[in-house]
Design an enzyme around this catalytic site. Structure first.
Site, mmCIF file in Angstrom:
data_model
loop_
_atom_site.group_PDB
_atom_site.id
_atom_site.type_symbol
_atom_site.label_atom_id
_atom_site.label_comp_id
_atom_site.label_asym_id
_atom_site.label_seq_id
_atom_site.Cartn_x
_atom_site.Cartn_y
_atom_site.Cartn_z
ATOM 1 N N ARG A 224 -20.012 3.903 4.744
ATOM 2 C CA ARG A 224 -18.632 4.326 5.001
ATOM 3 C C ARG A 224 -18.297 4.270 6.490
ATOM 4 O O ARG A 224 -17.175 3.930 6.872
ATOM 5 C CB ARG A 224 -18.403 5.742 4.459
ATOM 6 C CG ARG A 224 -18.282 5.818 2.944
ATOM 7 C CD ARG A 224 -18.011 7.236 2.486
ATOM 8 N NE ARG A 224 -19.171 8.108 2.632
ATOM 9 C CZ ARG A 224 -19.111 9.404 2.903
ATOM 10 N NH1 ARG A 224 -17.925 9.991 3.075
ATOM 11 N NH2 ARG A 224 -20.203 10.126 2.997
ATOM 12 N N TYR B 271 -27.176 -2.579 0.155
ATOM 13 C CA TYR B 271 -25.936 -2.203 -0.525
ATOM 14 C C TYR B 271 -24.969 -3.381 -0.606
ATOM 15 O O TYR B 271 -24.965 -4.260 0.271
ATOM 16 C CB TYR B 271 -25.216 -1.081 0.234
ATOM 17 C CG TYR B 271 -25.979 0.205 0.368
ATOM 18 C CD1 TYR B 271 -25.849 1.215 -0.588
ATOM 19 C CD2 TYR B 271 -26.810 0.432 1.459
ATOM 20 C CE1 TYR B 271 -26.531 2.416 -0.455
ATOM 21 C CE2 TYR B 271 -27.509 1.632 1.595
ATOM 22 C CZ TYR B 271 -27.364 2.612 0.640
ATOM 23 O OH TYR B 271 -28.049 3.797 0.782
ATOM 24 N N ASP C 188 -23.158 8.898 -3.130
ATOM 25 C CA ASP C 188 -21.885 9.575 -3.341
ATOM 26 C C ASP C 188 -21.438 9.386 -4.788
ATOM 27 O O ASP C 188 -21.793 8.391 -5.434
ATOM 28 C CB ASP C 188 -20.816 9.009 -2.412
ATOM 29 C CG ASP C 188 -21.131 9.263 -0.944
ATOM 30 O OD1 ASP C 188 -21.797 10.274 -0.655
ATOM 31 O OD2 ASP C 188 -20.713 8.446 -0.100
ATOM 32 N N ASP D 285 -13.545 6.741 2.264
ATOM 33 C CA ASP D 285 -13.644 6.025 0.999
ATOM 34 C C ASP D 285 -12.437 6.339 0.130
ATOM 35 O O ASP D 285 -11.543 7.101 0.523
ATOM 36 C CB ASP D 285 -14.955 6.322 0.275
ATOM 37 C CG ASP D 285 -15.088 7.780 -0.168
ATOM 38 O OD1 ASP D 285 -14.071 8.492 -0.248
ATOM 39 O OD2 ASP D 285 -16.221 8.213 -0.436
#
Length: 316
Positions: free
Chosen positions: A183, A75, A47, A89
């Protein structure tokens, strides 16, 4: 006759540290331009909010990008508690606010992570995602106000760690299978805590065998692409090309098989045969010309012991 793409016939893998605020495709195009490559593709979009490891395949390496798309990822993320957003987000609009429990502890969060986010799990991808419905990305439908029912999908969380808890923030490290939405993990964790949450920071640290220690920023690459004194364009290309990993890097996990000169010729014309150096090898293999370290592509030895070409690189 098909037109050949313009650009240098350069092949290899570049490990980019994608900056925040730039789409993965925009980052890809900048790397492609700096290399003057004819073909380029990335191996799993991040993203715009996200940063970190974005492997970019150039030239013949693009033929093997799917292997990295299918690989596990790691991550780091920061979740802000007390607020939900429509995109899950910080780029979205706040849809709900609730107070964060005052007595929230590390132990409580860790227990939820173990119970709900370990091993094989089902998660519902965010509506604002690149997943497609009838050929349309979900985020485009969402922006048009179209209500879409997103079906849950199964993913695997190999490891999830709680790194820190502050008043209204949680830091997590997640090692997961392809297709996992961080997310969604944060959104679901916020719902379990009763206060909501959304991602404010997301950084990819690992894709398959590659990690953050190997990546380079766009600024660093741009600096190396600048001419030094009166050096030639060829010298600049040599400097940039030295940064690339081999075209076979996306399939580095596959065993290697060296083909004899005769076998190379047979492979190039589509013949199947029993390879002299195969021994007990089976399944997918990286193919090289014997003694020359020339990468031929991917082959596969079936149950019958016969080698066939699966995806070969161009020799043009």
């Amino acid at each position: 006759m098909a037109r050949k793409p313009k650009g240098r016939p350069i092949s290899g893998l570049f490990l980019l540290d994608k900056p925040q605020g730039l789409s993965s495709n925009s980052a890809l195009q900048r790397v492609k331009r700096l290399y003057g490559a004819a073909k380029a593709g990335h191996t799993g979009a991040l993203d715009p909010l996200a940063t970190g490891l974005l492997p970019i395949c150039l030239g013949e390496a693009t033929k093997f990008s799917q292997y990295l798309l299918d690989s596990d990822k790691r991550y780091l993320t920061t979740a802000k508690l007390g607020q939900r957003t429509d995109t899950c987000d910080a780029e979205g609009e706040i849809t709900e606010e609730k107070p964060v429990p005052r007595d929230l502890t590390l132990e409580q969060i860790e227990a939820l992570l173990v119970e709900h986010f370990s091993g094989e799990i089902e998660q519902v991808p965010p509506v604002y995602s690149a997943l497609k419905l009838n050929g349309q990305p979900l985020y485009k439908l969402a922006r048009q106000g179209v209500e879409v029912e997103v079906k849950p999908r199964q993913v695997r969380i190999h490891e999830i760690k709680l790194l820190a808890l502050r008043e209204d923030e949680v830091d997590l490290e997640v090692f997961c299978s392809k297709g996992t939405y961080i997310r969604s993990i944060v959104e679901d964790l916020g719902l379990l805590l009763g206060c909501g949450a959304h991602v404010t920071v997301l950084r990819r640290l690992q894709t398959g065998p590659f990690d953050a220690s190997q990546m380079m920023t766009l600024e660093q690459l741009q600096s190396l692409a600048e001419p030094r004194g009166e050096e030639t364009e060829n010298s600049i290309h040599q400097r940039l090309d030295a940064l690339l990993l081999p075209a076979w890097s996306p399939v580095a996990q596959l065993p290697a098989l060296e083909l004899t000169e005769e076998e190379v010729d047979r492979m190039r014309v589509g013949q199947r045969f029993r390879a002299a150096n195969a021994g007990s090898l089976s399944g997918e293999l990286r193919l090289f010309a014997e003694g020359q370290e020339i990468f031929m592509g991917i082959g596969e030895i079936g149950a019958d012991g016969v080698l066939r070409a699966k995806r070969l690189v161009s020799t043009a």
